[in-house]
Design a protein around this motif. Structure first.
Motif, mmCIF file in Angstrom:
data_model
loop_
_atom_site.group_PDB
_atom_site.id
_atom_site.type_symbol
_atom_site.label_atom_id
_atom_site.label_comp_id
_atom_site.label_asym_id
_atom_site.label_seq_id
_atom_site.Cartn_x
_atom_site.Cartn_y
_atom_site.Cartn_z
ATOM 1 N N MET A 1 108.408 41.983 22.177
ATOM 2 C CA MET A 1 108.419 43.249 22.885
ATOM 3 C C MET A 1 108.531 44.384 21.866
ATOM 4 N N GLN A 2 107.719 45.404 22.041
ATOM 5 C CA GLN A 2 107.729 46.547 21.145
ATOM 6 C C GLN A 2 108.939 47.425 21.411
ATOM 7 N N PHE A 3 109.334 48.181 20.384
ATOM 8 C CA PHE A 3 110.467 49.096 20.502
ATOM 9 C C PHE A 3 110.247 50.077 21.641
ATOM 10 N N SER A 4 109.027 50.630 21.732
ATOM 11 C CA SER A 4 108.760 51.627 22.769
ATOM 12 C C SER A 4 108.903 51.039 24.172
ATOM 13 N N GLU A 5 108.486 49.799 24.366
ATOM 14 C CA GLU A 5 108.630 49.154 25.681
ATOM 15 C C GLU A 5 110.098 48.893 25.990
ATOM 16 N N HIS A 6 110.834 48.432 25.005
ATOM 17 C CA HIS A 6 112.236 48.055 25.213
ATOM 18 C C HIS A 6 113.131 49.279 25.433
ATOM 19 N N LYS B 1 109.251 67.410 15.822
ATOM 20 C CA LYS B 1 108.804 66.884 17.116
ATOM 21 C C LYS B 1 109.560 65.593 17.385
ATOM 22 N N ALA B 2 110.107 65.469 18.600
ATOM 23 C CA ALA B 2 110.861 64.280 18.989
ATOM 24 C C ALA B 2 110.671 64.023 20.479
ATOM 25 N N ILE B 3 111.026 62.819 20.910
ATOM 26 C CA ILE B 3 110.998 62.467 22.329
ATOM 27 C C ILE B 3 112.424 62.181 22.773
ATOM 28 N N ALA B 4 112.850 62.852 23.844
ATOM 29 C CA ALA B 4 114.171 62.618 24.427
ATOM 30 C C ALA B 4 114.012 61.607 25.553
ATOM 31 N N VAL B 5 114.776 60.512 25.491
ATOM 32 C CA VAL B 5 114.710 59.469 26.512
ATOM 33 C C VAL B 5 116.092 59.251 27.106
ATOM 34 N N GLY B 6 116.125 58.555 28.240
ATOM 35 C CA GLY B 6 117.398 58.229 28.872
ATOM 36 C C GLY B 6 117.859 59.258 29.883
ATOM 37 N N ILE C 1 112.142 52.715 25.818
ATOM 38 C CA ILE C 1 111.652 53.797 26.669
ATOM 39 C C ILE C 1 111.183 53.286 28.022
ATOM 40 N N GLY C 2 110.514 52.147 28.041
ATOM 41 C CA GLY C 2 110.086 51.566 29.306
ATOM 42 C C GLY C 2 108.581 51.390 29.404
ATOM 43 N N LYS C 3 108.157 50.879 30.552
ATOM 44 C CA LYS C 3 106.744 50.616 30.802
ATOM 45 C C LYS C 3 106.299 51.342 32.066
#
Length: 85
Positions: free
Chosen positions: A1-6, A62-67, A8-10
């Motif tokens: 599983m990729q970091f982005s999937e784990h 540039k960044a992505i805020a998750v959660g 951030i989600g799908k």
């Protein structure tokens, strides 16, 4: 599983594929098209975007805020803070 999937989600997307068939017969050429769709799960944020499109670029970060619900792309200027005692 990729970091982005784990982390951030799908998301589920529908992919459409159109197939064109041409047949030659005594009355001439006949062309028909068939459309098929399939559902596929993909990362919300592609790994390529995490690797190449985020970070410091000149005077911008540039960044992505998750959660916090949907991921948000944030952009802000680089600042240098004065030294304080």
């Amino acid at each position: 599983m990729q970091f982005s999937e784990h982390m951030i989600g799908k998301r589920t997307v529908e992919v459409e594929e159109i197939t064109t068939t041409t047949a030659r017969g005594p009355q001439g050429r006949t062309t028909s098209q068939t459309k098929a769709s399939a559902k596929k799960e993909v990362p919300i944020v592609r790994a390529e975007r995490l690797a190449c499109e985020l970070g410091v670029f000149g005077n911008t970060v540039k960044a992505i805020a998750v959660g916090i619900g949907d991921p948000a792309l944030l952009t802000w200027p680089v600042t240098v803070w004065r030294r304080r005692r």
